[in-house]
Design a protein around this motif. Structure first.
Motif, PDB file in Angstrom:
ATOM      1  N   LEU A   1       0.863  -1.347   0.209  1.00 27.83           N
ATOM      2  CA  LEU A   1      -0.334  -0.271  -0.252  1.00 27.83           C
ATOM      3  C   LEU A   1       0.764   1.084   0.460  1.00 27.83           C
ATOM      4  O   LEU A   1       0.719   2.373  -0.760  1.00 27.83           O
ATOM      5  CB  LEU A   1      -0.892   0.434   1.354  1.00 27.83           C
ATOM      6  N   GLN A   2       1.685   1.276   1.142  1.00 30.15           N
ATOM      7  CA  GLN A   2       3.018   2.228   0.936  1.00 30.15           C
ATOM      8  C   GLN A   2       3.038   2.612  -1.038  1.00 30.15           C
ATOM      9  O   GLN A   2       4.148   3.695  -0.667  1.00 30.15           O
ATOM     10  CB  GLN A   2       3.981   2.526   1.546  1.00 30.15           C
ATOM     11  N   ARG A   3       4.011   1.509  -1.281  1.00 31.76           N
ATOM     12  CA  ARG A   3       4.225   1.963  -2.261  1.00 31.76           C
ATOM     13  C   ARG A   3       3.596   2.213  -3.762  1.00 31.76           C
ATOM     14  O   ARG A   3       3.711   2.842  -4.311  1.00 31.76           O
ATOM     15  CB  ARG A   3       4.946   0.308  -3.505  1.00 31.76           C
ATOM     16  N   MET A   4       1.698   1.917  -3.026  1.00 31.59           N
ATOM     17  CA  MET A   4       0.846   2.108  -4.060  1.00 31.59           C
ATOM     18  C   MET A   4       1.317   3.964  -3.705  1.00 31.59           C
ATOM     19  O   MET A   4       0.968   4.214  -4.795  1.00 31.59           O
ATOM     20  CB  MET A   4      -0.601   1.627  -4.153  1.00 31.59           C
ATOM     21  N   HIS A   5       0.507   4.375  -2.747  1.00 31.71           N
ATOM     22  CA  HIS A   5       0.592   6.018  -2.509  1.00 31.71           C
ATOM     23  C   HIS A   5       1.498   6.673  -3.087  1.00 31.71           C
ATOM     24  O   HIS A   5       1.522   7.008  -3.704  1.00 31.71           O
ATOM     25  CB  HIS A   5      -0.207   5.834  -0.710  1.00 31.71           C
ATOM     26  N   ALA A   6       3.407   6.111  -3.204  1.00 25.25           N
ATOM     27  CA  ALA A   6       4.321   6.753  -3.550  1.00 25.25           C
ATOM     28  C   ALA A   6       4.098   6.276  -4.803  1.00 25.25           C
ATOM     29  O   ALA A   6       4.457   7.692  -5.246  1.00 25.25           O
ATOM     30  CB  ALA A   6       5.623   5.441  -2.613  1.00 25.25           C
ATOM     31  N   LYS A   7       3.798   5.859  -5.483  1.00 20.74           N
ATOM     32  CA  LYS A   7       3.469   5.867  -7.155  1.00 20.74           C
ATOM     33  C   LYS A   7       2.423   6.820  -7.736  1.00 20.74           C
ATOM     34  O   LYS A   7       3.160   7.386  -8.243  1.00 20.74           O
ATOM     35  CB  LYS A   7       3.883   4.243  -7.826  1.00 20.74           C
ATOM     36  N   GLN A   8       1.718   6.593  -6.943  1.00 22.72           N
ATOM     37  CA  GLN A   8       0.596   7.558  -7.115  1.00 22.72           C
ATOM     38  C   GLN A   8       0.727   8.662  -7.416  1.00 22.72           C
ATOM     39  O   GLN A   8       0.110   9.890  -7.904  1.00 22.72           O
ATOM     40  CB  GLN A   8      -0.834   7.363  -6.742  1.00 22.72           C
ATOM     41  N   ALA A   9       1.681   9.462  -6.323  1.00 21.99           N
ATOM     42  CA  ALA A   9       1.939  10.154  -5.336  1.00 21.99           C
ATOM     43  C   ALA A   9       2.687  10.896  -6.884  1.00 21.99           C
ATOM     44  O   ALA A   9       2.733  12.282  -6.924  1.00 21.99           O
ATOM     45  CB  ALA A   9       2.507  10.647  -4.200  1.00 21.99           C
TER      46      ALA A   9
ATOM     47  N   LEU B   1       3.176   9.885  -9.951  1.00 25.90           N
ATOM     48  CA  LEU B   1       2.410  10.292 -11.157  1.00 25.90           C
ATOM     49  C   LEU B   1       1.488  11.550 -11.123  1.00 25.90           C
ATOM     50  O   LEU B   1       1.672  11.959 -12.225  1.00 25.90           O
ATOM     51  CB  LEU B   1       1.346   8.884 -11.711  1.00 25.90           C
ATOM     52  N   ASP B   2       0.913  11.839  -9.868  1.00 23.08           N
ATOM     53  CA  ASP B   2       0.399  12.718  -9.846  1.00 23.08           C
ATOM     54  C   ASP B   2       1.201  14.134  -9.893  1.00 23.08           C
ATOM     55  O   ASP B   2       0.511  14.949 -10.718  1.00 23.08           O
ATOM     56  CB  ASP B   2      -0.333  13.322  -8.769  1.00 23.08           C
ATOM     57  N   ASP B   3       2.213  13.837  -9.578  1.00 24.36           N
ATOM     58  CA  ASP B   3       3.540  15.004  -9.776  1.00 24.36           C
ATOM     59  C   ASP B   3       3.114  15.477 -11.509  1.00 24.36           C
ATOM     60  O   ASP B   3       3.588  16.556 -11.352  1.00 24.36           O
ATOM     61  CB  ASP B   3       4.235  14.855  -8.247  1.00 24.36           C
ATOM     62  N   ALA B   4       3.917  14.391 -11.654  1.00 26.94           N
ATOM     63  CA  ALA B   4       5.185  14.557 -13.295  1.00 26.94           C
ATOM     64  C   ALA B   4       3.453  15.143 -13.774  1.00 26.94           C
ATOM     65  O   ALA B   4       3.299  15.726 -14.942  1.00 26.94           O
ATOM     66  CB  ALA B   4       5.179  13.283 -13.699  1.00 26.94           C
ATOM     67  N   ALA B   5       2.526  14.901 -14.079  1.00 24.07           N
ATOM     68  CA  ALA B   5       1.087  15.104 -15.141  1.00 24.07           C
ATOM     69  C   ALA B   5       0.938  15.923 -14.529  1.00 24.07           C
ATOM     70  O   ALA B   5       0.284  17.519 -15.481  1.00 24.07           O
ATOM     71  CB  ALA B   5      -0.158  13.914 -14.291  1.00 24.07           C
ATOM     72  N   GLN B   6       0.907  17.022 -13.680  1.00 25.58           N
ATOM     73  CA  GLN B   6       0.307  18.485 -13.197  1.00 25.58           C
ATOM     74  C   GLN B   6       1.403  18.998 -13.892  1.00 25.58           C
ATOM     75  O   GLN B   6       1.614  20.496 -14.676  1.00 25.58           O
ATOM     76  CB  GLN B   6       0.569  18.587 -11.536  1.00 25.58           C
ATOM     77  N   VAL B   7       3.100  18.794 -14.042  1.00 23.37           N
ATOM     78  CA  VAL B   7       4.184  19.795 -14.635  1.00 23.37           C
ATOM     79  C   VAL B   7       3.497  19.351 -16.220  1.00 23.37           C
ATOM     80  O   VAL B   7       3.990  20.306 -16.553  1.00 23.37           O
ATOM     81  CB  VAL B   7       5.696  18.593 -14.639  1.00 23.37           C
ATOM     82  N   LEU B   8       3.653  18.238 -16.439  1.00 18.85           N
ATOM     83  CA  LEU B   8       3.208  17.492 -17.756  1.00 18.85           C
ATOM     84  C   LEU B   8       2.428  18.690 -18.648  1.00 18.85           C
ATOM     85  O   LEU B   8       2.037  19.177 -19.827  1.00 18.85           O
ATOM     86  CB  LEU B   8       3.105  16.223 -18.053  1.00 18.85           C
TER      87      LEU B   8
ATOM     88  N   ARG C   1      14.258  14.859  -6.547  1.00 18.39           N
ATOM     89  CA  ARG C   1      13.236  13.716  -6.131  1.00 18.39           C
ATOM     90  C   ARG C   1      12.172  14.360  -7.157  1.00 18.39           C
ATOM     91  O   ARG C   1      10.660  13.859  -6.736  1.00 18.39           O
ATOM     92  CB  ARG C   1      12.866  13.700  -5.086  1.00 18.39           C
ATOM     93  N   GLY C   2      12.095  15.852  -7.631  1.00 16.87           N
ATOM     94  CA  GLY C   2      11.084  16.471  -7.773  1.00 16.87           C
ATOM     95  C   GLY C   2      10.238  16.246 -10.113  1.00 16.87           C
ATOM     96  O   GLY C   2      11.920  15.687  -9.602  1.00 16.87           O
ATOM     97  N   PHE C   3       9.782  16.867 -10.610  1.00 12.71           N
ATOM     98  CA  PHE C   3       9.870  17.419 -11.459  1.00 12.71           C
ATOM     99  C   PHE C   3       9.817  18.552 -12.245  1.00 12.71           C
ATOM    100  O   PHE C   3       9.337  19.074 -11.472  1.00 12.71           O
ATOM    101  CB  PHE C   3       8.819  16.381 -12.520  1.00 12.71           C
ATOM    102  N   ASP C   4      10.612  18.638 -13.398  1.00 13.83           N
ATOM    103  CA  ASP C   4      10.357  20.165 -13.792  1.00 13.83           C
ATOM    104  C   ASP C   4      10.484  19.860 -15.793  1.00 13.83           C
ATOM    105  O   ASP C   4      11.135  18.940 -16.170  1.00 13.83           O
ATOM    106  CB  ASP C   4      11.419  20.823 -13.333  1.00 13.83           C
TER     107      ASP C   4
END
Length: 250
Positions: free
Chosen positions: A39-47, A49-56, A74-77
């Protein structure tokens, strides 16, 4: 558990109920902990994907120098900038699948024109490997401007950052570690993040902006979590049924 003993006959001896329950609880707790980890892995990967989707979606133009910012490691830009591809060797990341085919992801060092900016590894895309695993040639693109997604290198997992120098000078790796690659590439340091080249640019090879090309998506982690929790529950149910049967049988 029944065991035999005695010289004149066989006597039956059962494992104490408390010991059986202790074993069942230990196994159930182990299964539950694995479910929580999934579950922790699921939440981490979903977060992620959400961060990257906002940047894209927004694609704010940031300078390439941001690739070296430790606060954004560890971020996306979305970044763009001018410069040139260095004459240093190509880097080929092994064990990369694309549409069911095995291959490598190709990287080259890009030197931003901005003063003080660290060189950046730029992903040019995916290339297939033939049956004899002959590595492809990856020349440096003749472009002076790049744009794409700045992101952390692919997760290394348990692989060690070993650099294999090939006969043509290219570097074959199974994990992308900029710090380990810098000496082999002849540069003092590399930015800790890499640039995934914009798929719309007319340069490079097959590529996209998929952030999880060789790893499990969040829904798979959720499925594994459900399985582990079901095993934990099944262990407790089995222990309860055996206890009920033993008490009924005296």
């Amino acid at each position: 558990i029944i065991a035999g003993s005695g010289s004149s006959g066989m006597s039956k001896r059962r494992l104490p109920l408390w010991a059986g329950w202790l074993l069942a609880l230990a196994v159930a707790a182990a299964c539950a902990s694995l479910g929580l980890w999934q579950l922790q892995r699921m939440h981490a990967k979903q977060a992620l994907l959400d961060d990257a989707a906002q940047v894209l979606q927004q694609r704010p133009g940031r300078p390439l120098a941001l690739a070296a910012d430790p606060a954004r490691a560890r971020g996306f830009d979305w970044a763009a900038g001018e410069g040139r591809f260095a004459a240093s060797p190509a880097v080929l990341l092994d064990n990369q699948n694309h549409q069911g085919r095995a291959g490598v992801r190709a990287y080259r060092v890009f030197e931003p024109a901005q003063p003080g900016a660290l060189p950046v590894l730029v992903e040019l895309g995916w290339l297939p490997l033939p049956g004899d695993r002959r590595l492809p040639q990856v020349p440096a693109p003749d472009v002076e401007r790049v744009a794409g997604l700045l992101l952390p290198p692919p997760s290394p997992g348990l692989a060690a950052p070993v650099v294999q120098v090939q006969s043509d000078g290219s570097l074959l790796v199974v994990t992308l570690d900029p710090q380990a690659l810098a000496p082999a590439l002849g540069v003092a340091a590399l930015a800790p993040r890499v640039l995934r080249l914009d798929p719309d640019l007319p340069v490079g090879y097959a590529r996209d902006l998929d952030l999880l090309p060789n790893t499990l998506p969040p829904e798979r982690h959720l499925g594994y979590a459900v399985q582990w929790f079901a095993l934990a529950l099944a262990m407790l149910v089995i222990a309860a049924l055996l206890t009920w049967r033993l008490r009924r049988g005296g």
